[in-house]
Motif scaffolding. Sequence first.
Motif, mmCIF file in Angstrom:
data_model
loop_
_atom_site.group_PDB
_atom_site.id
_atom_site.type_symbol
_atom_site.label_atom_id
_atom_site.label_comp_id
_atom_site.label_asym_id
_atom_site.label_seq_id
_atom_site.Cartn_x
_atom_site.Cartn_y
_atom_site.Cartn_z
ATOM 1 N N UNK A 1 -24.297 -14.702 31.090
ATOM 2 C CA UNK A 1 -23.304 -15.620 30.516
ATOM 3 C C UNK A 1 -23.044 -15.313 29.045
ATOM 4 N N UNK A 2 -23.737 -14.330 28.507
ATOM 5 C CA UNK A 2 -23.555 -14.006 27.086
ATOM 6 C C UNK A 2 -22.261 -13.209 26.909
ATOM 7 N N UNK B 1 -13.498 -17.125 26.150
ATOM 8 C CA UNK B 1 -14.821 -16.712 25.664
ATOM 9 C C UNK B 1 -15.543 -17.859 24.959
ATOM 10 N N UNK B 2 -14.783 -18.593 24.129
ATOM 11 C CA UNK B 2 -15.397 -19.696 23.390
ATOM 12 C C UNK B 2 -15.919 -20.767 24.344
ATOM 13 N N UNK B 3 -15.113 -21.097 25.367
ATOM 14 C CA UNK B 3 -15.563 -22.116 26.319
ATOM 15 C C UNK B 3 -16.798 -21.644 27.099
ATOM 16 N N UNK B 4 -16.819 -20.383 27.494
ATOM 17 C CA UNK B 4 -17.992 -19.863 28.210
ATOM 18 C C UNK B 4 -19.204 -19.913 27.283
ATOM 19 N N UNK B 5 -18.981 -19.506 26.034
ATOM 20 C CA UNK B 5 -20.057 -19.480 25.063
ATOM 21 C C UNK B 5 -20.647 -20.872 24.831
ATOM 22 N N UNK B 6 -19.797 -21.896 24.818
ATOM 23 C CA UNK B 6 -20.283 -23.269 24.621
ATOM 24 C C UNK B 6 -20.739 -23.895 25.946
ATOM 25 N N UNK B 7 -20.579 -23.151 27.030
ATOM 26 C CA UNK B 7 -20.837 -23.661 28.378
ATOM 27 C C UNK B 7 -20.051 -24.961 28.608
ATOM 28 N N UNK B 8 -18.865 -25.008 28.022
ATOM 29 C CA UNK B 8 -18.014 -26.179 28.137
ATOM 30 C C UNK B 8 -17.132 -26.031 29.384
ATOM 31 N N UNK B 9 -17.695 -26.491 30.506
ATOM 32 C CA UNK B 9 -17.029 -26.320 31.789
ATOM 33 C C UNK B 9 -15.703 -27.075 31.837
ATOM 34 N N UNK B 10 -15.687 -28.240 31.173
ATOM 35 C CA UNK B 10 -14.478 -29.063 31.194
ATOM 36 C C UNK B 10 -13.323 -28.326 30.508
ATOM 37 N N UNK B 11 -13.608 -27.821 29.309
ATOM 38 C CA UNK B 11 -12.594 -27.085 28.566
ATOM 39 C C UNK B 11 -12.170 -25.832 29.306
ATOM 40 N N UNK B 12 -13.144 -25.163 29.907
ATOM 41 C CA UNK B 12 -12.884 -23.929 30.636
ATOM 42 C C UNK B 12 -11.939 -24.178 31.807
ATOM 43 N N UNK B 13 -12.222 -25.274 32.545
ATOM 44 C CA UNK B 13 -11.375 -25.598 33.696
ATOM 45 C C UNK B 13 -9.945 -25.866 33.262
ATOM 46 N N UNK C 1 -20.221 -28.561 15.633
ATOM 47 C CA UNK C 1 -21.591 -28.068 15.836
ATOM 48 C C UNK C 1 -21.607 -26.990 16.916
ATOM 49 N N UNK C 2 -22.480 -26.005 16.712
ATOM 50 C CA UNK C 2 -22.580 -24.887 17.644
ATOM 51 C C UNK C 2 -23.618 -25.216 18.714
ATOM 52 N N UNK C 3 -23.213 -25.997 19.706
ATOM 53 C CA UNK C 3 -24.136 -26.424 20.769
ATOM 54 C C UNK C 3 -23.477 -26.211 22.128
ATOM 55 N N UNK C 4 -24.297 -26.070 23.164
ATOM 56 C CA UNK C 4 -23.744 -26.020 24.513
ATOM 57 C C UNK C 4 -23.312 -27.424 24.923
ATOM 58 N N UNK C 5 -22.222 -27.498 25.681
ATOM 59 C CA UNK C 5 -21.791 -28.822 26.157
ATOM 60 C C UNK C 5 -21.342 -28.746 27.606
ATOM 61 N N UNK C 6 -22.309 -28.637 28.518
ATOM 62 C CA UNK C 6 -21.980 -28.330 29.903
ATOM 63 C C UNK C 6 -21.457 -29.505 30.728
ATOM 64 N N UNK C 7 -21.645 -30.746 30.296
ATOM 65 C CA UNK C 7 -21.210 -31.852 31.144
ATOM 66 C C UNK C 7 -20.355 -32.864 30.399
ATOM 67 N N UNK C 8 -19.236 -33.227 31.035
ATOM 68 C CA UNK C 8 -18.472 -34.378 30.584
ATOM 69 C C UNK C 8 -19.036 -35.570 31.345
ATOM 70 N N UNK D 1 -11.138 -18.291 39.144
ATOM 71 C CA UNK D 1 -11.722 -19.515 38.571
ATOM 72 C C UNK D 1 -13.182 -19.643 38.980
ATOM 73 N N UNK D 2 -13.442 -19.395 40.261
ATOM 74 C CA UNK D 2 -14.820 -19.517 40.773
ATOM 75 C C UNK D 2 -15.745 -18.540 40.052
ATOM 76 N N UNK D 3 -15.277 -17.292 39.894
ATOM 77 C CA UNK D 3 -16.111 -16.275 39.256
ATOM 78 C C UNK D 3 -16.444 -16.694 37.821
ATOM 79 N N UNK D 4 -15.399 -17.093 37.082
ATOM 80 C CA UNK D 4 -15.623 -17.427 35.669
ATOM 81 C C UNK D 4 -16.496 -18.676 35.529
ATOM 82 N N UNK D 5 -16.280 -19.657 36.424
ATOM 83 C CA UNK D 5 -17.114 -20.863 36.353
ATOM 84 C C UNK D 5 -18.573 -20.553 36.691
ATOM 85 N N UNK D 6 -18.791 -19.656 37.649
ATOM 86 C CA UNK D 6 -20.170 -19.312 38.022
ATOM 87 C C UNK D 6 -20.871 -18.584 36.876
ATOM 88 N N UNK D 7 -20.074 -17.802 36.145
ATOM 89 C CA UNK D 7 -20.614 -17.012 35.041
ATOM 90 C C UNK D 7 -21.376 -17.875 34.023
#
Lengths: 213, 324
Positions: B266-267, B185-197, A82-89, B210-216
């Motif tokens: 963040x886009x 890009x995909x992790x930023x796009x999904x705002x998936x901080x865990x994957x990004x880290x 799914x194309x959703x944001x997932x900001x928190x684990x 790391x700080x810059x990209x995480x803040x983005x």
Amino acid sequence: MSKEALTFALSKGRIFDEAAALLKKAGIEMTSDVNSRKLVIPDTQGRFRFFIVKPVDVPTYVEYGVADVGIAGRDVLLESNADVHQPLDLRIGLCKMVVASPKATAKQNYKDLSAVRIATKYPRVTTEYFTQRGVPVEIIPLSGSVELAPLLGLSDRIVDLVATGRTLAENGLEVIEPICDISARLVINRASYQIKRQSISELIQLLAAVIPL
Amino acid sequence: MKTLTQIPLGTQVLFGKAAKQRRRIERTIFSVFEAWSYQEIIPPIFDYYDVFTKGMGLELEDTLYRFIDREGNILALRPEFTSLVAKSVATRLADHPKPLRLCYCGEVLRYETPRGGRQREFFQIGLENIGGEHIRSDAEVILVAIESLKKLGIKKFQINLGEIGYFAGIVERIDFSREDLLKIKTFIDLKDVVGLKSEMDRLNLSERRRQIILSLVHLTGDSSVIQTGRHLVSNEKSHQALNNLESLYEELKSHKVDESITIDLSEVRGLDYYTGTIFKIYVPGLGFEIGGGGRYDNLLKNFGCDFPAVGFSFSLERLMSLES
């Protein structure tokens, strides 16, 4: 921006108790018991409206924006794509997705087989996992009691979630390799994230503060 | 034969009320486009495969409907309009006075799972402003988009405004492979901080990067985000992007449309293609954006003609679903 209640998709499955406890720690409580037959339950402060849906449906409700936010297992997210944001684990509902097989065949390297036959609830993830390794795979899609498949000769191996490993052991199965770690994620609809930014960042902050270490 | 009555997945037929509604929305939007001097261009529904891959970059490549003609050339059905408009401008309209204001409406085809109100064949209505002054034409297309929404009776909407140069400036100085950049890009796009880290751990990025990209990931909000973005980075390209964004914001403010603008750094989708301003339009009650666009100054070069350009499109299906 808008201060209307956020709609929140939750599932009654594997992670419900932990999710409810985490929400409670963050000061978010439902007004009635989920075991009542109500499908929409407001919280005590009028900030949220909870939908109780099937676990696999949480990403869908959120992707389409019917629910602004939701809590979904990473297993379900990977499978739905799914194309959703997932900001928190949220670090609840912890387990692993693994390949497992009966003890007798556990030593046999599946790479030596012309094709592996796998029973699973996760056909998409499984197909990707094996094809990326150059191994042809035949998927037996099941919706439950996956451990049974090798016992009855339906498949050679399974891909499933393992928390303690007890169910596997009871069925004479053992883990041959881990695929990935699984935990529950907070998921957010893309448009809601933008349009209801304030309420949503408040929710993220509340939850981020109570995530178990 | 079952194929006589069965439909291929992803096709649709509109009739009755829906057909009327579609045409009404098209007419309404075109009347706004016309008032801003945009002239309709009707491009072909297929062209050479390379026109689209050179045009939109590789992000759309997997979704193309390709086929081979009798001479063995690879052709594709159009997945978007911009490449075709750019090609026509380069080959036919290059010596016309600038800016060229062109608009279009029609079906595009992408081989993807139908979701989000879109079939494999779906409809876009949009425009391109080619050879115009940088900030002024960016502001113009956004104003046209806003006026179109208002004319359709859509009162509440939000425009997320960003500048791809900000992100481009950040990643330009990091030696990413194509695949690594795509993952980031995909992790930023999904705002998936865990994957990004974990991805940044794997790539061994410095603490500062790391700080810059995480803040983005969370750089979204009112116009103060531009300042926050400035403090975060020191490279020239990112700063230039923020200067552009600030000028554009001020320009839109002078037209009193700033209350519907959200600044969003963040886009990062469309990095292959957009070169400056990017924007997406959201409407309360719809879980998907209803349209978006941006500046693509490098596209026309591919067709042998170097003009800056900016444009946007609306999804007609999503506009229709708003009304029902």
